[in-house]
Design an enzyme around this catalytic site. Structure first.
Site, PDB file in Angstrom:
ATOM      1  N   TYR A 141       0.817  -1.207   0.000  1.00 14.13           N
ATOM      2  CA  TYR A 141       0.000   0.000   0.000  1.00 14.13           C
ATOM      3  C   TYR A 141       0.855   1.263   0.000  1.00 14.13           C
ATOM      4  O   TYR A 141       0.408   2.326  -0.400  1.00 14.13           O
ATOM      5  CB  TYR A 141      -0.949   0.038   1.211  1.00 14.13           C
ATOM      6  N   LYS A 186       3.096 -15.332   2.953  1.00 11.55           N
ATOM      7  CA  LYS A 186       2.992 -16.108   1.715  1.00 11.55           C
ATOM      8  C   LYS A 186       4.430 -16.464   1.335  1.00 11.55           C
ATOM      9  O   LYS A 186       4.933 -16.123   0.253  1.00 11.55           O
ATOM     10  CB  LYS A 186       2.282 -15.257   0.640  1.00 11.55           C
ATOM     11  N   ASP A 219      -3.399 -18.039   2.331  1.00 13.52           N
ATOM     12  CA  ASP A 219      -4.561 -18.722   1.740  1.00 13.52           C
ATOM     13  C   ASP A 219      -5.127 -19.752   2.713  1.00 13.52           C
ATOM     14  O   ASP A 219      -6.332 -19.898   2.876  1.00 13.52           O
ATOM     15  CB  ASP A 219      -4.202 -19.360   0.389  1.00 13.52           C
ATOM     16  N   ASP A 243      -5.587  -6.423   5.869  1.00  8.33           N
ATOM     17  CA  ASP A 243      -6.754  -5.676   5.406  1.00  8.33           C
ATOM     18  C   ASP A 243      -7.851  -6.658   4.984  1.00  8.33           C
ATOM     19  O   ASP A 243      -9.018  -6.543   5.372  1.00  8.33           O
ATOM     20  CB  ASP A 243      -6.317  -4.798   4.220  1.00  8.33           C
ATOM     21  N   ASP A 247     -11.497  -8.170   7.310  1.00 15.34           N
ATOM     22  CA  ASP A 247     -12.883  -8.058   6.830  1.00 15.34           C
ATOM     23  C   ASP A 247     -13.548  -9.436   6.870  1.00 15.34           C
ATOM     24  O   ASP A 247     -14.713  -9.572   7.233  1.00 15.34           O
ATOM     25  CB  ASP A 247     -12.934  -7.507   5.402  1.00 15.34           C
TER      26      ASP A 247
END
Ligand code: NAD
Length: 351
Positions: A141, A186, A219, A243, A247
């Site tokens: 970001y 990851k 994942d 982020d 959610d």
């Protein structure tokens, strides 16, 4: 105690839920004999309309000088045209960077009265009590962004120091909880993740040997979160994975509108906001869930002002109001819904 709080209502439902948090802070101030100076300032789309800048200098200055910042939400279709040069979200990233709040804490606790509000089965959810620690000022970001005619690039960078400080923040939390830390990356694909894993293993081994560490691929974490949420205690991850996963985790609680967050740096000053956005689809209707915002105010009392008893009182009042069925439409189901103001009134009545 005396405290300065910068209040940034923002856009959409931001001002609606912020007004309720301000009322709760005023009630606690009166009851416990504190003096809170609350200064309301333009931010986000509202500030773009006023000044052309989502984070005007006086707003930033007031936030820098405050003990804590309480933020509603920003953004909306009015400022989201693809060709827009100035966006509300730029103000939010800039504010986080300027305040150097690199650790975003997002607790997710499932209230027994809301087991039915989630799309997951009650037996999977029961007893879920976890907290995400999301890195907030690094990663993709904040990396360089390039756009050419037929390609676009976003650069993801993490330094050892950035990883060390966020892992320490998460480990300190885990020490006070169930001493379990899951680090999400990851590492099978990304170089930043391989560094993340290496640094996390070293910090935990050398400084927090009593906290059990588990590494999990992002994942896989996305799957385990909804399959066995109860097993998690503290989760630490980088900016973008955090982020997205937070959610997802919010759906365990039943609604985005229920969840608070605290963004902290090295000192006690922090930025507190519900995890939801400005919800333009329901703005102006008086039906937004105010609980995520009220719980954010509780985190402010605890982490920036050290007012543990007041924070606990506000959290208990929210929990009791939920238990008593004071629920806005996003979680009310067939039982009948109350308005934003009525839900907040139910909390104030219990304070
Ligand atoms: P959103 O969180 O605003 O809304 C998603 C859905 O959740 C909507 O259906 C909304 O009605 C519902 N919802 C959210 N908060 C609620 C509440 N308190 N009570 C009841 N229902 C609630 O996300 P979005 O629609 O993707 O984004 C809308 C705008 O908000 C965009 O401009 C986005 O950039 C911005 N945004 C801002 C922040 C922030 O200020 N930190 C965070 C996320 C999104």
């Amino acid at each position: 105690m005396k405290a300065h709080i910068a209040v940034l209502p923002g856009d959409g439902i931001g001002p609606e839920v912020t007004a309720e948090a301000v009322r709760a802070l005023r009630a606690l101030e009166k009851r416990h004999g504190h003096i809170f100076t609350l200064t309301e300032l333009p931010f986000g789309g509202a500030a773009i309309d006023l000044t052309g800048n989502p984070l005007p200098e006086p707003t930033l200055e007031a936030c820098r000088n405050a003990d804590a910042v309480l933020l509603g939400a920003i953004g909306g279709p009015k400022w989201s045209a693809p060709e827009a040069k100035v966006r509300p979200e730029q103000g939010l990233l800039e504010l986080r960077r300027a305040l150097r709040v690199y650790a975003n804490l997002r607790p997710v606790k499932v209230h027994p009265a809301l087991l039915g509000a989630s799309s997951l089965k009650s037996e999977v959810l029961q007893g879920t009590d976890l907290i995400f620690v999301r890195e907030l000022t690094g990663g993709i970001y904040f990396g360089e962004k390039r756009r050419e005619a037929d390609c676009a690039t976003d650069v993801c960078t993490y330094t050892v120091a950035e990883i060390e400080r966020i892992v320490r923040a998460a480990a300190r939390l885990a020490q006070k909880r169930r001493r379990k830390l899951v680090s999400i990356d990851k590492a099978n694909v990304l170089e930043t993740s391989r560094l993340w894993r290496q640094v996390t293993s070293r910090v935990m081994r050398e400084e927090f040997p009593e906290v059990a560490l588990e590494h999990m691929l992002v994942d896989s974490a996305a799957m385990h979160l909804i399959r066995r949420p109860r097993d998690f205690d503290v989760l630490v991850t980088e900016n973008m994975f955090g982020d997205i996963l937070t959610d997802e985790a919010s759906m365990l609680a039943g609604s985005l509108g229920l969840l608070p967050s605290a963004s902290l740096g090295e000192g006690t000053r922090g930025l507190y906001e519900p995890i939801h956005g400005s919800a333009p689809d329901i703005a102006g209707r008086g039906i937004a869930n105010p609980y995520g915002m009220l719980l954010s105010a509780a985190l402010l009392l605890r982490h920036s002002l050290g007012l543990t008893a007041e924070a606990a009182a506000l959290e208990a009042a929210v929990s009791d109001a939920i238990g008593a069925g004071a629920l806005t439409p996003d979680v009310a189901g067939a039982t009948g819904a109350v308005s934003t103001r009525e839900a907040a009134e139910a909390v104030l009545a219990r304070l």
